[in-house]
Scaffold this motif. Structure first.
Motif, PDB file in Angstrom:
ATOM      1  N   GLU A  15       0.820  -1.208   0.000  1.00 42.01           N
ATOM      2  CA  GLU A  15       0.000   0.000   0.000  1.00 42.01           C
ATOM      3  C   GLU A  15       0.857   1.262   0.000  1.00 42.01           C
ATOM      4  O   GLU A  15       0.387   2.324  -0.405  1.00 42.01           O
ATOM      5  CB  GLU A  15      -0.895   0.029   1.256  1.00 42.01           C
ATOM      6  CG  GLU A  15      -1.870  -1.127   1.374  1.00 42.01           C
ATOM      7  CD  GLU A  15      -3.104  -0.954   0.508  1.00 42.01           C
ATOM      8  OE1 GLU A  15      -3.117  -0.031  -0.327  1.00 42.01           O
ATOM      9  OE2 GLU A  15      -4.045  -1.739   0.679  1.00 42.01           O
ATOM     10  N   PHE A  16       2.111   1.172   0.445  1.00 40.61           N
ATOM     11  CA  PHE A  16       2.868   2.379   0.780  1.00 40.61           C
ATOM     12  C   PHE A  16       3.956   2.731  -0.212  1.00 40.61           C
ATOM     13  O   PHE A  16       4.417   3.879  -0.237  1.00 40.61           O
ATOM     14  CB  PHE A  16       3.532   2.224   2.155  1.00 40.61           C
ATOM     15  CG  PHE A  16       2.798   1.322   3.087  1.00 40.61           C
ATOM     16  CD1 PHE A  16       1.576   1.700   3.617  1.00 40.61           C
ATOM     17  CD2 PHE A  16       3.298   0.071   3.400  1.00 40.61           C
ATOM     18  CE1 PHE A  16       0.884   0.862   4.462  1.00 40.61           C
ATOM     19  CE2 PHE A  16       2.601  -0.779   4.250  1.00 40.61           C
ATOM     20  CZ  PHE A  16       1.388  -0.383   4.783  1.00 40.61           C
ATOM     21  N   ILE A  17       4.413   1.764  -0.975  1.00 38.82           N
ATOM     22  CA  ILE A  17       5.558   1.998  -1.850  1.00 38.82           C
ATOM     23  C   ILE A  17       5.202   1.623  -3.275  1.00 38.82           C
ATOM     24  O   ILE A  17       4.150   1.035  -3.545  1.00 38.82           O
ATOM     25  CB  ILE A  17       6.790   1.185  -1.395  1.00 38.82           C
ATOM     26  CG1 ILE A  17       6.468  -0.311  -1.439  1.00 38.82           C
ATOM     27  CG2 ILE A  17       7.225   1.614   0.000  1.00 38.82           C
ATOM     28  CD1 ILE A  17       7.654  -1.201  -1.137  1.00 38.82           C
ATOM     29  N   ALA A  18       6.084   1.957  -4.194  1.00 36.65           N
ATOM     30  CA  ALA A  18       5.871   1.624  -5.597  1.00 36.65           C
ATOM     31  C   ALA A  18       7.196   1.705  -6.329  1.00 36.65           C
ATOM     32  O   ALA A  18       8.161   2.317  -5.849  1.00 36.65           O
ATOM     33  CB  ALA A  18       4.856   2.578  -6.233  1.00 36.65           C
ATOM     34  N   VAL A  19       7.221   1.078  -7.473  1.00 41.94           N
ATOM     35  CA  VAL A  19       8.294   1.278  -8.439  1.00 41.94           C
ATOM     36  C   VAL A  19       7.631   1.899  -9.662  1.00 41.94           C
ATOM     37  O   VAL A  19       6.745   1.294 -10.272  1.00 41.94           O
ATOM     38  CB  VAL A  19       8.996  -0.040  -8.801  1.00 41.94           C
ATOM     39  CG1 VAL A  19       9.991   0.183  -9.933  1.00 41.94           C
ATOM     40  CG2 VAL A  19       9.702  -0.623  -7.580  1.00 41.94           C
ATOM     41  N   MET A  20       8.025   3.128  -9.996  1.00 47.40           N
ATOM     42  CA  MET A  20       7.428   3.830 -11.124  1.00 47.40           C
ATOM     43  C   MET A  20       8.108   3.310 -12.395  1.00 47.40           C
ATOM     44  O   MET A  20       9.065   3.875 -12.904  1.00 47.40           O
ATOM     45  CB  MET A  20       7.601   5.335 -10.969  1.00 47.40           C
ATOM     46  CG  MET A  20       7.222   5.871  -9.590  1.00 47.40           C
ATOM     47  SD  MET A  20       5.529   5.454  -9.055  1.00 47.40           S
ATOM     48  CE  MET A  20       4.575   6.548 -10.108  1.00 47.40           C
ATOM     49  N   VAL A  21       7.596   2.194 -12.892  1.00 44.05           N
ATOM     50  CA  VAL A  21       8.302   1.455 -13.941  1.00 44.05           C
ATOM     51  C   VAL A  21       8.435   2.243 -15.236  1.00 44.05           C
ATOM     52  O   VAL A  21       9.321   1.975 -16.046  1.00 44.05           O
ATOM     53  CB  VAL A  21       7.628   0.095 -14.206  1.00 44.05           C
ATOM     54  CG1 VAL A  21       7.888  -0.861 -13.059  1.00 44.05           C
ATOM     55  CG2 VAL A  21       6.129   0.258 -14.408  1.00 44.05           C
ATOM     56  N   ASP A  22       7.582   3.229 -15.453  1.00 44.90           N
ATOM     57  CA  ASP A  22       7.711   4.068 -16.647  1.00 44.90           C
ATOM     58  C   ASP A  22       8.863   5.064 -16.516  1.00 44.90           C
ATOM     59  O   ASP A  22       9.281   5.661 -17.499  1.00 44.90           O
ATOM     60  CB  ASP A  22       6.418   4.854 -16.898  1.00 44.90           C
ATOM     61  CG  ASP A  22       5.361   4.002 -17.602  1.00 44.90           C
ATOM     62  OD1 ASP A  22       5.724   2.921 -18.089  1.00 44.90           O
ATOM     63  OD2 ASP A  22       4.193   4.426 -17.649  1.00 44.90           O
ATOM     64  N   LYS A  23       9.356   5.237 -15.278  1.00 44.42           N
ATOM     65  CA  LYS A  23      10.415   6.220 -15.042  1.00 44.42           C
ATOM     66  C   LYS A  23      11.728   5.557 -14.636  1.00 44.42           C
ATOM     67  O   LYS A  23      12.766   5.773 -15.244  1.00 44.42           O
ATOM     68  CB  LYS A  23       9.963   7.217 -13.978  1.00 44.42           C
ATOM     69  CG  LYS A  23       8.721   8.011 -14.392  1.00 44.42           C
ATOM     70  CD  LYS A  23       8.170   8.850 -13.251  1.00 44.42           C
ATOM     71  CE  LYS A  23       9.056  10.026 -12.928  1.00 44.42           C
ATOM     72  NZ  LYS A  23       8.421  10.930 -11.934  1.00 44.42           N
ATOM     73  N   ASP A  24      11.702   4.745 -13.580  1.00 41.98           N
ATOM     74  CA  ASP A  24      12.899   4.048 -13.124  1.00 41.98           C
ATOM     75  C   ASP A  24      12.483   2.713 -12.515  1.00 41.98           C
ATOM     76  O   ASP A  24      12.059   2.659 -11.354  1.00 41.98           O
ATOM     77  CB  ASP A  24      13.654   4.890 -12.091  1.00 41.98           C
ATOM     78  CG  ASP A  24      14.969   4.248 -11.668  1.00 41.98           C
ATOM     79  OD1 ASP A  24      15.211   3.077 -12.030  1.00 41.98           O
ATOM     80  OD2 ASP A  24      15.757   4.902 -10.964  1.00 41.98           O
ATOM     81  N   LYS A  74      12.681   2.558   6.876  1.00 39.59           N
ATOM     82  CA  LYS A  74      13.258   1.218   7.006  1.00 39.59           C
ATOM     83  C   LYS A  74      12.581   0.253   6.041  1.00 39.59           C
ATOM     84  O   LYS A  74      13.241  -0.612   5.440  1.00 39.59           O
ATOM     85  CB  LYS A  74      13.104   0.720   8.452  1.00 39.59           C
ATOM     86  CG  LYS A  74      13.697  -0.669   8.671  1.00 39.59           C
ATOM     87  CD  LYS A  74      13.550  -1.128  10.119  1.00 39.59           C
ATOM     88  CE  LYS A  74      14.094  -2.559  10.275  1.00 39.59           C
ATOM     89  NZ  LYS A  74      13.955  -3.060  11.669  1.00 39.59           N
ATOM     90  N   TYR A  75      11.285   0.403   5.884  1.00 40.35           N
ATOM     91  CA  TYR A  75      10.512  -0.444   4.975  1.00 40.35           C
ATOM     92  C   TYR A  75      11.011  -0.260   3.540  1.00 40.35           C
ATOM     93  O   TYR A  75      11.271  -1.237   2.826  1.00 40.35           O
ATOM     94  CB  TYR A  75       9.033  -0.064   5.096  1.00 40.35           C
ATOM     95  CG  TYR A  75       8.065  -0.976   4.376  1.00 40.35           C
ATOM     96  CD1 TYR A  75       7.467  -2.037   5.038  1.00 40.35           C
ATOM     97  CD2 TYR A  75       7.733  -0.755   3.046  1.00 40.35           C
ATOM     98  CE1 TYR A  75       6.561  -2.868   4.387  1.00 40.35           C
ATOM     99  CE2 TYR A  75       6.830  -1.575   2.385  1.00 40.35           C
ATOM    100  CZ  TYR A  75       6.248  -2.623   3.062  1.00 40.35           C
ATOM    101  OH  TYR A  75       5.353  -3.438   2.413  1.00 40.35           O
ATOM    102  N   ILE A  76      11.168   0.988   3.117  1.00 39.80           N
ATOM    103  CA  ILE A  76      11.648   1.279   1.761  1.00 39.80           C
ATOM    104  C   ILE A  76      13.053   0.716   1.567  1.00 39.80           C
ATOM    105  O   ILE A  76      13.348   0.072   0.543  1.00 39.80           O
ATOM    106  CB  ILE A  76      11.638   2.796   1.507  1.00 39.80           C
ATOM    107  CG1 ILE A  76      10.201   3.330   1.452  1.00 39.80           C
ATOM    108  CG2 ILE A  76      12.369   3.130   0.196  1.00 39.80           C
ATOM    109  CD1 ILE A  76      10.120   4.837   1.387  1.00 39.80           C
ATOM    110  N   ASP A  77      13.928   0.940   2.524  1.00 35.03           N
ATOM    111  CA  ASP A  77      15.319   0.489   2.403  1.00 35.03           C
ATOM    112  C   ASP A  77      15.403  -1.029   2.291  1.00 35.03           C
ATOM    113  O   ASP A  77      16.188  -1.561   1.490  1.00 35.03           O
ATOM    114  CB  ASP A  77      16.132   0.961   3.610  1.00 35.03           C
ATOM    115  CG  ASP A  77      16.318   2.480   3.647  1.00 35.03           C
ATOM    116  OD1 ASP A  77      16.095   3.119   2.592  1.00 35.03           O
ATOM    117  OD2 ASP A  77      16.658   3.009   4.722  1.00 35.03           O
ATOM    118  N   GLU A  78      14.600  -1.728   3.080  1.00 32.64           N
ATOM    119  CA  GLU A  78      14.628  -3.186   3.037  1.00 32.64           C
ATOM    120  C   GLU A  78      14.130  -3.711   1.697  1.00 32.64           C
ATOM    121  O   GLU A  78      14.733  -4.614   1.100  1.00 32.64           O
ATOM    122  CB  GLU A  78      13.782  -3.768   4.173  1.00 32.64           C
ATOM    123  CG  GLU A  78      13.609  -5.283   4.136  1.00 32.64           C
ATOM    124  CD  GLU A  78      14.921  -6.039   4.217  1.00 32.64           C
ATOM    125  OE1 GLU A  78      15.015  -7.137   3.608  1.00 32.64           O
ATOM    126  OE2 GLU A  78      15.862  -5.549   4.882  1.00 32.64           O
TER     127      GLU A  78
END
Length: 529
Positions: free
Chosen positions: A270-279, A513-517
């Motif tokens: 729910e909190f993070i994403a990978v913007m695959v169109d950008k990076d 910490k969540y993002i880094d992991e």
């Protein structure tokens, strides 16, 4: 007729009102199912490898070829759940009997088919597997302890690659390699996704009467920002009515990619994403992206103008049947979105505003698997093979007995009102591409069987999933924060101060910490590729 082809731009919502099951034989709170006529094997006359130990063949009274086996049949317990439909003990038993007429002949397998109510399946199936109850074939549930991710993490699923190669080579042939990545760990396969149209596109759907009253031409709607003018015209003609609503308190997720045009892979979070169109290599805080902020700002404008339902932040029911709601955002394939082309009981129009990426969670939301409690894994895989390659087996367990539980008309598959078996299982197992078309497919001219799975837009991160073990505490804390703010932030019904408080609380509860992991896990995954 309702066919639930579950897909994920909109969040999966499992309502208590759907937790109704089949009344039937009670094994571990379960039921049985038999059925179908005209057993025309879509594989042709070939037997699956591993089912070739028959002594010879004979004919029954109808002149059909019957296999003769030199071994007693393997007995497979197959669990499914009732997806808000109707079935009773008589219907389940008749389908099971008919199913066994096919399986005993083709693969020397006797099936104990148990159709549980949804709540029972969701809560009890994983526990039954853990306790070693004889369960040979299952479909993983979309969420909770029975999900693919949870069961795989708990080591409750058997590896399938060698079994599939030996006993279901035909099934392996129908799966694109990309699709199987979603349920694989390294080179090993642990489940088979339901084979269907995985398209994950974003649509705006509007009632025709609203369009007419505002003199809005759907052909002029090209982007989400075009809707502001359309809403203004329709709202003027329908003062006080709701232009848009959401029963999932989730307008931002169901419309986010539509606003910016930038598709992203949420990685099931729910909190993070990978913007695959950008990076496609970088994990970001989704709520802090320019794309989310743009969406949030637009939703705020609509809410303040009165276009969004004032109760959207607390609403949990289905706005698609509310006669005071003019339009909704829907995601998925065209057949799901078409939905009979009615909204709140009246004709509607739809326009696709974005082509979304198909991620791991989109494909692997429901999968056939052999649990570790299986006593007949080889036979279970033979049965699984029929679910993906044999039209008679797929139609039978999906709809029941032809001309008794359902019929085929010029308008597609039609359920019979007096049917004893109608559990709506079509979309939760096997291969939907081999079925006769549903009524909505005929009405829209869009057929599931016509989809070219190879040509769909898959995320480059297909197969990656988050291991939450190192961040269990952060996951729980962030879930609590999201639950507190979701109804406000995801609908645009709050001001910037609330949004800023939301972001602060996320970081206070371990977001970094969540993002880094997850970034570390993604880096490792890319290196392994």
């Amino acid at each position: 007729m309702k066919r639930r082809i579950i897909s994920t731009i909109l969040a999966v919502s499992l309502c208590a009102s759907m937790l109704m099951g089949c009344g039937g034989k009670q094994e571990p709170a379960a039921e049985n199912t038999p059925g179908t006529e005209d057993a025309t094997d879509s594989q042709g006359e070939e037997e699956t490898e591993g089912a070739s130990d028959s002594q010879g063949e004979g004919e029954d009274g109808d002149g059909e070829t019957q296999a003769e086996w030199d071994e007693a049949p393997a007995e497979v317990t197959w669990l499914l759940w009732n997806v808000g439909g109707n079935c009773n003990e008589e219907g389940v038993q008749s389908v099971e009997d008919a199913l066994n007429e096919i399986t005993l002949n083709k693969i020397n397998v006797k099936v104990d088919l148990q159709v549980l109510d949804m709540g029972t399946y969701m809560s009890q199936m994983p526990m039954q597997v853990s306790s070693g109850d004889k369960i040979d074939l299952i479909t993983t549930f979309p969420a909770g302890a029975g999900s693919y991710q949870a069961m795989q993490a708990s080591k409750q699923l058997l590896p399938l690659k060698a079994l599939l190669e030996d006993y279901a080579p035909e099934t392996l042939e129908v799966f694109p390699e990309k699709v199987l990545k979603s349920t694989s760990e390294g080179e090993e396969i642990y489940a088979l996704p339901v084979l269907t149209d995985y398209s994950n596109d974003g649509y705006w759907v509007c009632r025709q009467s609203y369009l007419d009253s505002g003199n809005v031409d759907m052909a002029n709607i090209k982007t989400m920002t075009d809707l502001t003018d359309a809403f203004a015209k329709m709202y003027e003609a329908n003062p006080g009515m709701k232009m848009i609503s959401s029963g999932a308190q989730n307008l931002a997720n169901s419309s986010g990619a539509m606003v910016s045009g930038v598709a992203y892979d949420s990685l099931g979070s729910e909190f993070i994403a990978v913007m695959v169109d950008k990076d496609p290599t970088k994990v970001v805080s989704y709520f802090e992206t320019d794309e989310f902020k743009e969406t949030f700002k637009l939703l705020q404008e609509w809410y303040q103008a009165g276009y969004i339902d004032k109760d959207v932040a607390t609403r949990t029911d289905d706005p698609t049947v509310d006669t005071s709601v003019g339009s909704v955002f829907l995601g998925g394939n065209i057949v799901r979105v078409a939905g009979g082309d009615v909204l709140a009981g009246e004709p509607r129009q739809r326009v696709k505003l974005v082509e979304g990426y198909i991620g791991t969670s989109t494909i692997a939301i429901m999968n056939m698997a052999v649990p570790t409690s299986a006593t007949e894994p080889e036979a279970a895989v033979k049965l699984m093979n029929l679910c993906y390659t044999d039209k008679d087996v797929k139609m039978l367990v999906s709809y029941g007995i032809k001309d008794k539980d359902y019929k085929i008309t010029d308008g597609g598959v039609e359920l019979i009102a007096s049917a004893n078996y109608a559990p709506n299982t079509y979309g939760i197992f096997g291969n939907t591409l081999i079925c006769d078309p549903a009524d909505v497919e005929v009405q829209t001219g869009q057929y599931i069987a016509d989809v070219d799975l190879e040509s769909l837009k898959y995320s480059p991160l297909l197969g990656f999933r988050i291991n939450s073990d190192p961040i269990t505490q952060e996951q729980a804390a962030l879930d609590t924060v999201f639950a507190e703010f979701k109804g406000m932030v995801m609908t645009g019904s709050c001001d910037d101060t609330v949004y800023e408080d939301f972001i602060k609380k996320l970081y206070d509860n371990g977001l970094q910490k969540y993002i880094d992991e997850v970034q570390t896990q993604l880096d490792t995954w890319y290196e392994a590729q």
